[in-house]
Design an enzyme around this catalytic site. Structure first.
Site, mmCIF file in Angstrom:
data_model
loop_
_atom_site.group_PDB
_atom_site.id
_atom_site.type_symbol
_atom_site.label_atom_id
_atom_site.label_comp_id
_atom_site.label_asym_id
_atom_site.label_seq_id
_atom_site.Cartn_x
_atom_site.Cartn_y
_atom_site.Cartn_z
ATOM 1 C CE LYS A 284 -5.349 -2.656 8.339
ATOM 2 N NZ LYS A 284 -5.053 -3.098 6.951
ATOM 3 C CG HIS B 55 9.600 31.137 13.821
ATOM 4 N ND1 HIS B 55 10.150 32.310 14.285
ATOM 5 C CD2 HIS B 55 9.782 31.142 12.479
ATOM 6 C CE1 HIS B 55 10.628 33.007 13.265
ATOM 7 N NE2 HIS B 55 10.419 32.317 12.160
ATOM 8 N N GLY C 25 0.794 -1.222 0.000
ATOM 9 C CA GLY C 25 0.000 0.000 0.000
ATOM 10 C C GLY C 25 0.824 1.269 0.000
ATOM 11 C CD GLU D 283 2.322 0.469 7.217
ATOM 12 O OE1 GLU D 283 1.441 0.993 7.919
ATOM 13 O OE2 GLU D 283 2.158 0.214 6.003
#
Length: 553
Positions: free
Chosen positions: A516, A388, A271, A357
């Site tokens: 999952k 900053h 993916g 990952e």
């Protein structure tokens, strides 16, 4: 080949690098520049429209040779060839990883299980081109025959981060009148706020999910479907307004998507490496296929460079070896990516998934626990905003933070002296991280400003900047489809090279899968009152009870 004869940290090449680290421990980057007037010219490499200045690193020729020797001992040439050839390089899933095949030109040959996959890839690109042309020319319209003005890409992870990066980064090339929206978060706010801006008559939805069962993507797609049906569309019109990129044709058809509107995904593309495939449809629809092809071309140029260039000039290999150098020999736990270009603001997000990952692993390819650090924590943000905020920690904190500065030589928006100012900021930050400011320099600066000796002595320690923070600067003439393609491919290969050194599988993600799995067990307990499993824990049980109490009808 994976490491088999001895552990990584026992290799003579590893011990040689440890000794070199000890030799350099008291050497400042200032010293390295003072010793070699041509250091900046010697530590410069270019390829595929990108130039890497790696002179601001704790690096000598001897260290570079030792890192190259370590890569050779870990089998980098053979592993690289195996990756590009289509061999199985993801052993836990028994798959090749052929994202590079997606950008091979027509007529090339890359075989998976004896089958040349390039013709199928080219056929998919042709289907994408037909669709994009039909949408842009008004030949494909919504149910009321109005042309499409909005594309909503529904996905998560690699189906979201890569395409979003490219669409945002190449906004100057976007087709007028075509707006792209991305929905990923399972938080209902994401999809609801997106839908509020849209007209169902002119909106095209892309459902991006290999399984067509990813919880976040399917849930958001069902909300989009219901919104479409209750705002003027009907079931028959779903076929005109919804497309899918998936392997699960059956469920996509059941959703209402016409089979001709279902584009393929392949098991041999992960993916986070998939934006070059039909997952890139949001890119193609927003920018046009000519720019999508240019993106692929730039990536392919980087693939060839990665395959052919010697280490001293090989951008992905150099950046990977430097990352290993700091991660494993200097104790750096993080790596900052600092793009000095507003269009590249989502680059760190994509690279976080790509790197963390992929290389967030703790066992070797043989399943043995590692005794060395693997993937660093990658973070960052667009310059000069970070100056900053978190740059302060890099300048005066206690941690070693290697950084990549990324900046184009030319801006798409040359307003007054803005780009010169931005470029000055980039160079000044890299120099400040490298050179710093000594106590003597800080005190003299205060004295020169008129401060008295005692006050200057008291304040000087607070103004000391240790320096010696390493960084790379990556340049391109301008952010274009080709240079962006090369940039993303460079980081893909950098990630792979690191995994070769660490002997880990960078193409699986079992930690993601566990989340999952547990999520699927918890959800019915929240919504249907299902009973706890035997291996549940009291902390989870308690919060489930709180949720159910707060959401009782």
């Amino acid at each position: 080949m994976p490491h088999t004869l001895q552990g990584l940290t026992q290799r003579p090449e590893w011990r040689a690098l440890t000794a070199l680290r000890d030799q350099l421990a008291q050497t400042n980057l200032r010293d390295l520049f003072d010793r070699d007037p041509r250091r900046a010219q010697r530590y410069l490499a270019s390829a595929a429209g990108l130039t890497l200045d790696f002179s601001r690193n704790r690096l000598t020729d001897e260290v570079l040779q030792a890192l190259d020797a370590l890569a050779g001992a870990c089998g980098l040439p053979e592993r690289r060839a195996a990756l590009l050839r289509g061999d199985i390089v993801n052993p836990t899933e028994n798959r090749p990883a052929l994202h590079t095949a997606l950008r091979q030109p027509a007529g090339s040959e890359v075989r998976v299980n004896g089958q040349n996959v390039v013709p199928e890839i080219q056929a998919t690109l042709e289907r994408m081109e037909t669709l994009v042309k039909a949408v842009h020319q008004g030949e494909r319209t919504g149910y009321s025959d109005k042309p499409f003005t909005d594309v909503v890409s529904i996905g998560i992870g690699g189906s979201f981060l890569g395409p979003k990066l490219v669409v945002e980064a190449l906004a100057p090339y976007a087709r007028e009148g075509m707006n792209c929206h991305f929905v990923a978060n399972i938080d209902g706010t994401d999809i609801q706020e997106t839908l509020k801006k849209l007209n169902p008559e002119t909106t095209l939805f892309l459902v991006q999910s290999k399984s067509f069962r990813t919880q976040e993507t399917l849930s958001n797609s069902l909300v989009a479907r219901e919104w479409f049906l209750t705002h003027g569309g009907d079931v028959a019109a779903i076929a005109r307004h919804f497309l899918a990129v998936t392997t699960n044709i059956k469920d996509a058809k059941h959703f209402g998507i016409d089979e001709h509107n279902i584009f393929p995904m392949w098991d041999w593309v992960g993916g986070r490496y998939s934006l070059w495939s039909a997952i890139g449809l949001p890119i193609a629809l927003t920018l046009g296929m000519e720019h999508f092809h240019a993106l692929l071309e730039g990536a392919h140029d980087m693939d060839r460079h990665f395959a052919e260039a010697p280490t001293a000039q090989n951008l992905p290999v150099l950046m990977a070896l430097l990352s290993v150098w700091y991660n494993n020999f200097w104790g750096a736990e993080t790596h900052a990516v600092l793009p000095y270009d507003e269009y590249l603001q989502f680059l760190p997000d994509h690279l976080q998934q790509l790197d963390m990952e992929s290389n967030g692993k703790r066992v070797t390819q043989q399943g043995q626990p590692v005794d060395y650090a693997t993937g660093p924590i990658l973070w960052g943000g667009v310059g000069a905003n970070g100056q900053h905020a978190y740059h302060q920690l890099i300048h005066q904190g206690t941690r070693l933070v290697p950084a990549d500065f990324i900046i184009p030589l030319q801006s798409h928006n040359p307003v007054n002296e803005h780009h010169a100012n931005l470029f000055a900021n980039c160079l000044s930050q890299a120099r400040a991280m490298m050179a710093g400011k000594t106590r003597a320099e800080a005190k003299q600066e205060l004295l020169d400003s008129g401060m008295e000796e005692a006050a200057a002595e008291t304040l000087a320690p607070h103004k000391v900047i240790p320096g010696n923070q390493p960084s790379n600067i990556l340049l391109m003439d301008k952010v274009t489809p080709k240079t962006l393609g090369a940039l993303i491919a460079l980081y893909e290969h950098r990630t792979f090279v690191q995994s070769v050194i660490w002997d880990i599988d960078c193409f699986d993600q079992w930690g993601v899968e566990l989340g999952k799995q547990i999520g699927n067990e918890i959800l019915p307990r929240l919504t249907d009152g299902a009973q706890a499993s035997a291996d549940s824990d009291s902390a989870t049980d308690n919060l489930i009870n709180l949720f159910r109490a707060a959401n009782r009808p």
